[in-house]
Scaffold this active site. Sequence first.
Site, short mmCIF file in Angstrom:
data_model
loop_
_atom_site.label_atom_id
_atom_site.label_comp_id
_atom_site.label_asym_id
_atom_site.label_seq_id
_atom_site.Cartn_x
_atom_site.Cartn_y
_atom_site.Cartn_z
NE ARG A 133 -4.33 -1.42 0.22
CZ ARG A 133 -5.44 -1.29 0.96
NH1 ARG A 133 -5.63 -0.24 1.71
NH2 ARG A 133 -6.37 -2.20 0.89
CE1 TYR A 141 -13.00 -7.60 1.92
CE2 TYR A 141 -11.38 -9.19 1.11
CZ TYR A 141 -11.73 -8.14 1.95
OH TYR A 141 -10.81 -7.65 2.83
O1 CP3 Z 1 -0.08 -1.81 -2.45
C1 CP3 Z 1 -0.34 -0.92 -3.30
O2 CP3 Z 1 0.06 0.25 -3.21
C2 CP3 Z 1 -1.12 -1.32 -4.53
C3 CP3 Z 1 -2.53 -1.17 -4.49
C4 CP3 Z 1 -3.42 -2.09 -3.67
C5 CP3 Z 1 -4.66 -1.63 -3.16
N1 CP3 Z 1 -5.30 -2.70 -2.59
C6 CP3 Z 1 -5.17 -0.25 -3.24
C7 CP3 Z 1 -6.29 0.17 -2.40
C8 CP3 Z 1 -3.30 -3.45 -3.34
C9 CP3 Z 1 -2.15 -4.40 -3.60
C10 CP3 Z 1 -4.51 -3.82 -2.67
C11 CP3 Z 1 -4.79 -5.18 -2.21
C12 CP3 Z 1 -6.00 -5.44 -1.42
N2 CP3 Z 1 -7.25 -4.89 -1.56
C13 CP3 Z 1 -6.08 -6.43 -0.41
C14 CP3 Z 1 -4.96 -7.35 0.01
C15 CP3 Z 1 -3.93 -6.68 0.85
C16 CP3 Z 1 -4.41 -6.20 2.18
O3 CP3 Z 1 -4.40 -4.96 2.36
O4 CP3 Z 1 -4.78 -7.03 3.01
C17 CP3 Z 1 -7.40 -6.41 0.09
C18 CP3 Z 1 -7.95 -7.28 1.21
C19 CP3 Z 1 -8.13 -5.44 -0.66
C20 CP3 Z 1 -9.58 -5.12 -0.53
C21 CP3 Z 1 -9.81 -3.71 -0.16
N3 CP3 Z 1 -9.50 -2.63 -0.96
C22 CP3 Z 1 -10.39 -3.22 1.02
C23 CP3 Z 1 -10.88 -4.07 2.17
C24 CP3 Z 1 -10.42 -1.83 0.92
C25 CP3 Z 1 -11.06 -0.87 1.88
C26 CP3 Z 1 -10.20 -0.59 3.05
C27 CP3 Z 1 -9.43 0.68 2.82
O5 CP3 Z 1 -8.23 0.70 3.11
O6 CP3 Z 1 -10.08 1.65 2.41
C28 CP3 Z 1 -9.82 -1.47 -0.32
C29 CP3 Z 1 -9.63 -0.11 -0.85
C30 CP3 Z 1 -8.27 0.27 -1.34
N4 CP3 Z 1 -7.43 -0.52 -2.09
C31 CP3 Z 1 -7.66 1.54 -1.15
C32 CP3 Z 1 -6.42 1.48 -1.82
C33 CP3 Z 1 -5.40 2.59 -1.95
C34 CP3 Z 1 -8.28 2.73 -0.43
C35 CP3 Z 1 -9.42 3.28 -1.25
C36 CP3 Z 1 -9.48 4.77 -1.39
O7 CP3 Z 1 -8.53 5.42 -1.89
O8 CP3 Z 1 -10.52 5.32 -1.06
#
Ligand code: CP3
Length: 350
Positions: free
Chosen positions: A30, A156
């Site tokens: 992230r 999910y």
């Molecule tokens: O790592 C990176 O920089 C690359 C991008 C990346 C994102 N999600 C961007 C993201 C990667 C590799 C992921 C993987 C991901 N997504 C996982 C596995 C890794 C982990 O974190 O456990 C999972 C479970 C998800 C599912 C997901 N996506 C959730 C549960 C959420 C909401 C929680 C949150 O942090 O808001 C997301 C949203 C998400 N994915 C954001 C980002 C930058 C935030 C959304 C936003 O900008 O509003």
Amino acid sequence: MSTSISTSTKPFLRALAGETLTPPPFWLMRQAGRYLPEYRATRTEAGSFLDLCYNPALATEVTLQPLRRYGFDAAILFSDILVIPDALGQQVAFREGEGPVLTPIRSAMDLDGLDLSGLHDHLAPVYNTVSNLSKAIPAATALIGFAGAPWTVATYMIEGSGSKDFAKAKGMMFGQPELFGRLMALLTQATGDYLIRQIDSGAEAIQIFDTWAGALPEDQFDRWVIGPTRQLVERIRAERPGIPVIGFPRQAGYLYKRYVAETKVSGVSLDPSVPLDWAAAELQPHCTVQGNLDPLLLVAGGEALDSGIDRVLRVLGKGPFIFNLGHGIVPPTPPDNVARLAERVKGWRG
Ligand code: CP3
């Protein structure tokens, strides 16, 4: 230990091929995200989170933002693991402050509504982002493609949101094994197809995120975490030899060992609960290890951060290693603390 000798000059790929480097290469899960003001600006410009994932110009931009600040050894494609259910035809949305919301898959009829036919068309913007990035990143930086592991994505899809106990997903796994098996087979196929295309678009390594691996008992872990991951690793190795795969079976505890032995990943990403000495003794002889600083140390900063970084480097830095967090950067992280981490890791001399 991996027997492949990388001919790459990129430190991240050399570490994955089994070399011990001092200082080790580093990147952070992230690394693109809400802790960065420039991410928040681009995110607003894009509209919704999924709009950002499917906008190659803006997704390329947010992938590059943390590289400009911190000089990471790897860039990870900006996307999300839930683009796969979206591309299979499930309704997926990200609600502000709420996380992902999906129309849940609970019956054979729900599952019959999903299919692979539109997969690559739907994901074409993601492939374009990968190919943009492969041209835009610095010469010494490696490009990581990724996907969620089938089990984690299935949670999910079945729950319809994040979950604490996975009651619905495990309910299907235990109570409707045939239906659950069909969903997992579909996901394994889609995920493999997707990863192969990312590689063909320029991804030089793959990470498979199994965030909820630790929720499963041993026999289900073998079947639904190790099984599909091993199939994905075997397929990538057969169809695109030379592309390393990092597995992240988060919170797998003692089962990390079997995961490494049986999936044959090139690298394994460790969550913060994995003891460093145990990982050095039991995992590092078999594959490159990555991790595992607690992301909340990066929020705290200061001496606590410095000593946490040094502990990880001291123990894991003696073998094939990629420095990372044990899970993703959280939004309250001060960007200056990331700069402090970058400087400390790059300055490490063993
Ligand atoms: O790592 C990176 O920089 C690359 C991008 C990346 C994102 N999600 C961007 C993201 C990667 C590799 C992921 C993987 C991901 N997504 C996982 C596995 C890794 C982990 O974190 O456990 C999972 C479970 C998800 C599912 C997901 N996506 C959730 C549960 C959420 C909401 C929680 C949150 O942090 O808001 C997301 C949203 C998400 N994915 C954001 C980002 C930058 C935030 C959304 C936003 O900008 O509003």
